[in-house]
Design a protein around this motif. Structure first.
Motif, PDB file in Angstrom:
ATOM      1  N   VAL A  60       0.844  -1.196   0.000  1.00 50.90           N
ATOM      2  CA  VAL A  60       0.000   0.000   0.000  1.00 50.90           C
ATOM      3  C   VAL A  60       0.880   1.247   0.000  1.00 50.90           C
ATOM      4  O   VAL A  60       1.805   1.381   0.806  1.00 50.90           O
ATOM      5  CB  VAL A  60      -0.941   0.022   1.223  1.00 50.90           C
ATOM      6  N   TYR A  80      -3.364   3.567  -2.008  1.00 46.37           N
ATOM      7  CA  TYR A  80      -3.478   2.898  -3.306  1.00 46.37           C
ATOM      8  C   TYR A  80      -2.633   1.630  -3.336  1.00 46.37           C
ATOM      9  O   TYR A  80      -1.646   1.506  -2.586  1.00 46.37           O
ATOM     10  CB  TYR A  80      -3.053   3.848  -4.424  1.00 46.37           C
ATOM     11  N   ALA A 125      -7.212  -0.752   0.263  1.00 48.80           N
ATOM     12  CA  ALA A 125      -6.179  -0.511  -0.747  1.00 48.80           C
ATOM     13  C   ALA A 125      -5.407  -1.793  -1.050  1.00 48.80           C
ATOM     14  O   ALA A 125      -5.100  -2.085  -2.213  1.00 48.80           O
ATOM     15  CB  ALA A 125      -5.230   0.595  -0.275  1.00 48.80           C
TER      16      ALA A 125
END
Length: 321
Positions: A60, A80, A125
């Motif tokens: 992540v 993300y 994520a």
């Protein structure tokens, strides 16, 4: 803003205790009976085409966007899927993983900040979602605490979503070519749950394909759900001391689309969302599978939602997906 809306939102002042809790506990409404899985119901189906979610877990990455809507400062934290080995702490501004990842917009509660929810949002994520969480100018920790400003937050989220999706085409940006701009959900806790409901009612953002509401209500934004079918998952503690379980259930009952409600029998206003533990694992696993189904179109994930929701006997699950 009309006087009626102001009066309605003023009653949401109790949200101020949302992240710290309070000693008094609200009356517990009768929880929905645990029905058989209704996945074959005749309710409208989501508009996301069938597909498969990633099977691996990702490292992540995390970054900050400094946004501003008119005179409203909106810093946005973005988690993300990142290149590298899964399982570590989020790393600042590292390269994104290869893929085409759906986007989830997350709204914090009154007196909170996006980082408070890091334990949950990093799990999303790692499962293959880009999670973008604005820090709201009046309802975040350290701000003036103006509850009425919740009515402006759906527009804040829509603005932030536009700016986040634009990164997919921004030359040199780490998320260039990594965003599935046609697969987007909104989620939020407490006042952020109100914000999320508003994105499907009075402030409907037609780009949204699904919603997740944690300990939310419809104060000020109503229950006139509008637009294209967008499945909804509600998560609410039956011992919520801030927003009564019955208030969340009433909004859930008004949703006309595929929907489900995860009811935590010993759950409060949402402290389980803020730190690891058995309840967070149930919530995280249930929401991940819901997002895999609603944003990736993964039918196998849909089949796992109910079993994840009821694992360990911590919650019941009303399933109309």
């Amino acid at each position: 803003m009309s006087r009626r809306w102001r009066a309605t939102l003023l009653t949401a002042g109790l949200l101020a205790a949302g992240l710290t809790g309070c000693s008094a506990k609200a009356p517990t409404a009768e929880r929905p009976a645990a029905p058989a899985d209704r996945s074959t119901s005749t309710t409208p189906t989501p508009r996301v085409p069938a597909g498969n979610a990633p099977t691996e877990s990702f490292a992540v990455g995390v970054r900050q966007l400094q946004l501003k809507r008119d005179d409203r400062s909106l810093p946005v934290t973005v988690w993300y899927p990142a290149a590298g080995t899964a399982g570590g702490d989020p790393e600042r501004s590292v390269a994104a993983a290869d893929g085409d990842f759906p986007v989830v917009m997350f709204s914090h509660g009154l007196g909170g900040r996006p980082d408070d929810y890091g334990a949950l949002l990093t799990r999303w994520a790692a499962a293959g979602f880009v999670v973008a969480a604005p820090t709201f100018p009046h309802t975040s920790r350290g701000a003036d605490g103006n509850v009425l400003d919740v009515l402006n937050q759906p527009a804040d989220v829509s603005y932030a979503l536009t700016r986040v999706l634009a990164l997919d085409g921004a030359a040199g940006d780490p998320l260039r070519g990594r965003l599935a701009a046609d697969r987007v959900a909104a989620a939020g806790h407490s006042a952020g749950g109100v914000t999320t409901v508003g994105l499907f009612t009075a402030g409907r953002d037609e780009r949204l394909d699904a919603g997740v509401v944690f300990a939310g209500t419809s104060l000020g934004v109503g229950t006139a759900f509008a637009g294209a079918t967008a499945p909804q998952l509600f998560v609410h503690g039956e011992l919520d001391e801030v927003i009564e379980y019955a208030a969340g259930k009433a909004v859930y009952d008004a949703v006309p689309w595929p929907k489900a409600m995860l009811s935590l029998s010993e759950g409060d206003h949402g402290r389980a969302l803020l730190s690891d533990g058995a309840a967070l694992r149930v919530v995280a696993d249930t929401t991940v599978e819901f997002l895999r189904w609603s944003l990736y179109g993964d039918a196998a994930a849909k089949g796992r939602i109910a079993s994840d929701a009821t694992r360990g006997g911590l919650a019941t699950f009303d399933n109309h997906l």
